[in-house]
Design a protein around this motif. Structure first.
Motif, PDB file in Angstrom:
ATOM      1  N   HIS A  95      10.134 -12.433   1.514  1.00 40.96           N
ATOM      2  CA  HIS A  95       8.851 -12.123   2.153  1.00 40.96           C
ATOM      3  C   HIS A  95       8.865 -12.562   3.618  1.00 40.96           C
ATOM      4  O   HIS A  95       9.395 -13.632   3.945  1.00 40.96           O
ATOM      5  CB  HIS A  95       7.719 -12.853   1.429  1.00 40.96           C
ATOM      6  CG  HIS A  95       7.531 -12.406   0.013  1.00 40.96           C
ATOM      7  ND1 HIS A  95       6.830 -13.137  -0.904  1.00 40.96           N
ATOM      8  CD2 HIS A  95       7.926 -11.288  -0.632  1.00 40.96           C
ATOM      9  CE1 HIS A  95       6.806 -12.502  -2.073  1.00 40.96           C
ATOM     10  NE2 HIS A  95       7.474 -11.375  -1.933  1.00 40.96           N
ATOM     11  N   CYS A  96       8.226 -11.776   4.483  1.00 40.82           N
ATOM     12  CA  CYS A  96       8.230 -12.123   5.903  1.00 40.82           C
ATOM     13  C   CYS A  96       7.264 -13.266   6.216  1.00 40.82           C
ATOM     14  O   CYS A  96       7.452 -13.993   7.181  1.00 40.82           O
ATOM     15  CB  CYS A  96       7.914 -10.896   6.749  1.00 40.82           C
ATOM     16  SG  CYS A  96       6.181 -10.399   6.698  1.00 40.82           S
ATOM     17  N   ALA A  97       6.193 -13.411   5.390  1.00 39.38           N
ATOM     18  CA  ALA A  97       5.236 -14.510   5.546  1.00 39.38           C
ATOM     19  C   ALA A  97       4.540 -14.520   6.908  1.00 39.38           C
ATOM     20  O   ALA A  97       4.160 -15.571   7.410  1.00 39.38           O
ATOM     21  CB  ALA A  97       5.926 -15.859   5.279  1.00 39.38           C
ATOM     22  N   GLN A  98       4.360 -13.328   7.484  1.00 41.02           N
ATOM     23  CA  GLN A  98       3.734 -13.246   8.808  1.00 41.02           C
ATOM     24  C   GLN A  98       2.221 -12.967   8.671  1.00 41.02           C
ATOM     25  O   GLN A  98       1.821 -12.198   7.790  1.00 41.02           O
ATOM     26  CB  GLN A  98       4.361 -12.088   9.608  1.00 41.02           C
ATOM     27  CG  GLN A  98       5.835 -12.258   9.900  1.00 41.02           C
ATOM     28  CD  GLN A  98       6.104 -13.481  10.751  1.00 41.02           C
ATOM     29  OE1 GLN A  98       5.552 -13.647  11.827  1.00 41.02           O
ATOM     30  NE2 GLN A  98       6.937 -14.368  10.238  1.00 41.02           N
ATOM     31  N   ASP A 100       0.528 -11.064  10.363  1.00 40.50           N
ATOM     32  CA  ASP A 100       0.225  -9.656  10.661  1.00 40.50           C
ATOM     33  C   ASP A 100       0.827  -8.711   9.609  1.00 40.50           C
ATOM     34  O   ASP A 100       0.861  -7.499   9.820  1.00 40.50           O
ATOM     35  CB  ASP A 100       0.717  -9.277  12.066  1.00 40.50           C
ATOM     36  CG  ASP A 100       2.233  -9.289  12.180  1.00 40.50           C
ATOM     37  OD1 ASP A 100       2.895  -9.784  11.231  1.00 40.50           O
ATOM     38  OD2 ASP A 100       2.758  -8.822  13.197  1.00 40.50           O
ATOM     39  N   CYS A 101       1.305  -9.247   8.460  1.00 42.02           N
ATOM     40  CA  CYS A 101       1.893  -8.389   7.433  1.00 42.02           C
ATOM     41  C   CYS A 101       0.832  -8.062   6.375  1.00 42.02           C
ATOM     42  O   CYS A 101       0.337  -8.979   5.706  1.00 42.02           O
ATOM     43  CB  CYS A 101       3.080  -9.088   6.764  1.00 42.02           C
ATOM     44  SG  CYS A 101       3.725  -8.155   5.354  1.00 42.02           S
ATOM     45  N   PRO A 102       0.447  -6.790   6.233  1.00 45.47           N
ATOM     46  CA  PRO A 102      -0.581  -6.464   5.248  1.00 45.47           C
ATOM     47  C   PRO A 102      -0.141  -6.748   3.809  1.00 45.47           C
ATOM     48  O   PRO A 102      -0.981  -7.007   2.949  1.00 45.47           O
ATOM     49  CB  PRO A 102      -0.837  -4.964   5.463  1.00 45.47           C
ATOM     50  CG  PRO A 102       0.308  -4.458   6.267  1.00 45.47           C
ATOM     51  CD  PRO A 102       0.910  -5.616   6.986  1.00 45.47           C
TER      52      PRO A 102
HETATM   53 ZN   LIG Z   1       5.543  -9.449   4.704  1.00 45.22          ZN
END
Ligand SMILES: [Zn+2]
Length: 362
Positions: A95-98, A100-102
């Motif tokens: 997971h990017c864990a950002q 801004d990630c929907p």
């Molecule tokens: Zn993500």
């Protein structure tokens, strides 16, 4: 602004649906499906729904932006932000864990940067319960429900307490529901129930064949009319059936109508690594619970084409969301359509709508 918002979803099984319990029980079926421990009625656990919604939303985001970068590194929404999220080797970064990630903000993520804590996600899913269940009768199929099931769509039904099947008008001859022969009684609230189901997008061929039974009979009728299939492994060398490789599995039959809820939390109440949630849906910042629900709805066209549960290669699993009706921007991209199917037609909803709570914002 509300602290959370709930969305009622109604889905129609286009194929039999098998969400396995991962275990066997003594009896005629080896691969059983998940059941409610109290009512014994099969259901789809909320955890299964959350998993497939996450995967399909990640696919939808990937189609819109296939070259996504995180910190200068290629980090596609699918498969990275779908799945379990733990990095494996150099090809799967997790997971990017950002903020801004929907996908990661709505469905949560397993770990933050440098293995710091995760995030539970803004959307929660209830189990999907059987609302209407198709049963063969000598007058053709009937869709059976009970007062407890109708509570899923906010209907309070009284007076269904005899061991009988209730229709809009009584008839003198008893009717069989599967193997069970029951007297037919008339029921005053019948038309109101039909109208509510119509406003949930339930097709006319179903609500015109509605039958109501008491809560006590419903689990027996469901469990004795599940689809049971038998398969056998084929020996690739001989092309014949493998010894001792016969197995059977059960499924909710095609035509079952299920109901579940998605509960969206208010993004303004959460921070990711101290940062405000700044993901976007359809061009707008996800800054209230309604926009969280907009993200989850992106999975609905995929549920209809790619399905849920196991045995997908055996023609199982497709689930058409009848309510809420599909929005034009959520139509499935051409390249994802794996099977040709007609677009669902839904009546405009009247009785049921997305409900929000009156809780004040903190
Ligand atoms: Zn993500």
């Amino acid at each position: 602004m509300a602290s959370y918002k709930k969305l009622l979803c109604i889905g129609l099984a286009l194929d039999p649906i098998h969400v396995g319990s991962g275990g066997a029980r003594l009896g005629r079926v080896e691969l059983t499906i998940v059941r409610d421990p109290v009512t014994r009625i099969p259901k789809i656990p909320g955890s299964s729904l959350a998993g497939v919604y996450r995967t399909y939303v990640a696919m939808a985001e990937h189609v819109q932006n296939s070259n996504r970068q995180v910190n200068g590194q290629s980090w596609p929404y699918y498969p990275h932000c779908a799945g379990l999220g733990q990095p494996k080797g150099e090809h799967y970064l997790g997971h990017c864990a950002q903020p801004d990630c929907p996908v990661c903000t709505v469905f949560g993520f397993a770990r933050g940067k440098d293995q710091a804590g995760g995030f539970a996600g803004l959307a929660a899913f209830t189990d999907a319960h059987v609302l209407l269940f198709p049963v063969p009768t000598r007058q053709g199929p009937r869709w059976v429900t009970c007062p407890e099931a109708l509570r899923l769509v906010g209907l309070e039904v009284q007076g269904v307490d005899q061991d009988a099947v209730y229709f809009g008008s009584s008839q003198n001859t008893p009717l069989n529901l599967g193997w069970l022969l029951l007297p037919v009684m008339s029921f005053g609230q019948f038309q109101n129930i039909v109208q509510s189901l119509q406003s949930c997008g339930v097709p006319s061929y179903i609500y015109e064949r509605l039958a109501i039974v008491p809560d006590g009979l419903f689990p027996h009728i469901v469990n004795s009319n599940l689809e049971v299939r038998t398969s056998v492994a084929i020996n690739p060398a001989t092309g014949a059936a493998e010894e001792q490789a016969l197995f059977s599995y059960e499924a909710l039959p095609r035509g079952t109508v299920l109901a579940w809820e998605i509960i969206a939390k208010n993004p303004k109440h959460f921070r990711i690594e101290g940062k405000e949630i700044c993901a976007r849906v359809n061009g707008n910042k996800i800054d209230d619970p309604a926009k969280v629900l907009e993200v989850t709805k992106k999975a609905h066209p995929y549920l209809e084409h790619l399905g849920i549960g196991g045995m997908g290669t055996r023609g199982m699993g497709r689930l058409r969301v009848l309510y809420p009706p599909p929005a034009p921007e959520n139509s499935v991209p051409e390249k994802v359509k794996c099977r040709d199917s007609a677009t669902s037609t839904t009546d405009s909803p009247s009785g049921l709508s997305e409900s929000s709570t009156g809780l004040p914002e903190e």
